[in-house]
Design an enzyme around this catalytic site. Structure first.
Site, PDB file in Angstrom:
ATOM      1  N   HIS A  63      -7.668  -3.896   9.994  1.00 23.81           N
ATOM      2  CA  HIS A  63      -7.319  -3.769   8.575  1.00 23.81           C
ATOM      3  C   HIS A  63      -6.064  -4.570   8.247  1.00 23.81           C
ATOM      4  O   HIS A  63      -5.216  -4.805   9.105  1.00 23.81           O
ATOM      5  CB  HIS A  63      -7.184  -2.301   8.146  1.00 23.81           C
ATOM      6  N   ASP A  73       0.831  -1.205   0.000  1.00 25.71           N
ATOM      7  CA  ASP A  73       0.000   0.000   0.000  1.00 25.71           C
ATOM      8  C   ASP A  73       0.865   1.254   0.000  1.00 25.71           C
ATOM      9  O   ASP A  73       2.102   1.169   0.022  1.00 25.71           O
ATOM     10  CB  ASP A  73      -0.973  -0.020   1.197  1.00 25.71           C
ATOM     11  N   ASP A 129      -7.896  -1.757  14.048  1.00 28.88           N
ATOM     12  CA  ASP A 129      -9.288  -1.892  13.605  1.00 28.88           C
ATOM     13  C   ASP A 129      -9.489  -3.100  12.684  1.00 28.88           C
ATOM     14  O   ASP A 129     -10.534  -3.237  12.057  1.00 28.88           O
ATOM     15  CB  ASP A 129      -9.777  -0.603  12.912  1.00 28.88           C
ATOM     16  N   GLU A 157      -9.804  -1.123   5.047  1.00 30.58           N
ATOM     17  CA  GLU A 157     -10.485  -0.746   6.276  1.00 30.58           C
ATOM     18  C   GLU A 157     -11.830  -1.478   6.392  1.00 30.58           C
ATOM     19  O   GLU A 157     -12.301  -2.086   5.412  1.00 30.58           O
ATOM     20  CB  GLU A 157     -10.698   0.782   6.275  1.00 30.58           C
TER      21      GLU A 157
END
Ligand code: GLP
Length: 258
Positions: free
Chosen positions: A138, A67, A136, A143
């Site tokens: 991810h 990413d 979270d 996400e």
């Protein structure tokens, strides 16, 4: 999934390096998927040491980053293509032209995502993919709510992720980019082997969901339950929420640690 609850960062790094080395021993031209964040840093140090000892070579390999931030200064150390070079690829014998990352500063981001997907495909797909996990849930920058079938795409970071990563931007939330380019969950799931590293109590909830939760877009990493060769390497603190921790320890000792 293969779950290893390991005593410390050094053991996690050595175990992850063994899993990577196994792939490169069989295929020196293996395609290597690289992750940023703090979780894989000890692994990268271990691989550099093994390269220096003549135990592994990346001269024939190709790499792809997971990413990238959108619109980050070209020379920022947190621009992921800079980060991966600084922390790993420039210290081993990778051909610089074989090290790839999506360009978050491209004029046409959609086109850049399509180009990146095509480049991974042309390289024959990723043989071994390193992953961390966000608090979270991810993976890469996929996400909550992301499609399990997604390919490389432009994403919006959650407030939680931007807060978590503000420590890399002098603690200033408003300096953390809001958008990213990221391999999709569908892209990541095509990697032939996956090695996920998580350490510390801040990851305990995400690891609990990853290993024992229902497969759900609310916790994107749970899709890894469907992967045939996913290795989850965690420390005691990250594994603190696991109900079946004793069983995972027993399985690991009896199968991989004899
Ligand atoms: C970033 C990266 C992820 C990484 C996560 C965890 O958001 N895009 O690939 O897994 O951070 O980072 P850390 O390992 O520093 O906790």
């Amino acid at each position: 999934m293969k779950i290893a609850i390991l005593p410390d960062e050094t053991t996690i790094a050595a175990t992850a390096a063994d899993l990577v080395s196994e792939v490169f021993a069989a295929h020196p031209e293996a395609v290597f998927g690289l992750a940023t964040g703090s979780s894989p840093l000890a692994l990268y140090r271990e691989l550099i040491a093994r390269y220096q000892a003549g135990e592994i070579s990346f001269a024939q390999s190709t790499s792809f980053n997971l990413d990238e931030y959108v619109s980050i200064e070209a020379d920022h150390p947190q621009r992921y293509r800079n980060f991966i070079s600084d922390q790993f690829t420039s210290h081993v014998d990778f051909n610089p032209a074989a090290v790839h990352g999506p360009d978050g500063n491209a004029a046409d981001l959609e086109q850049e995502c399509a180009r990146y997907e095509a480049a991974i495909e042309r390289a024959g797909g990723i043989d071994v993919q390193i992953l961390g996990i966000g608090s979270d849930g991810h993976i890469a920058f996929n996400e909550p709510g992301e499609s399990f079938a997604s390919r490389t795409h432009v994403g919006v970071l959650t407030e939680q992720t931007r807060r978590d990563n503000a420590r890399f931007f002098d603690g200033q939330l408003d300096r953390v980019p809001t958008h990213c380019l990221t391999q999709g969950l569908g892209t990541i799931m095509e990697a032939r082997r996956i090695v996920l590293i998580a350490q510390g109590s801040g990851k305990a909830r995400a690891v609990k969901e990853l290993v024992e939760g229902a497969v759900s877009a609310k916790w994107p990493a749970t899709i890894l339950q469907m992967h045939p060769d996913a290795w989850i390497l965690i420390d005691e603190a990250a594994g603190a929420g696991l109900e079946l921790a004793d069983y995972y320890r027993e399985v690991w000792e009896k199968t991989h640690h004899a």
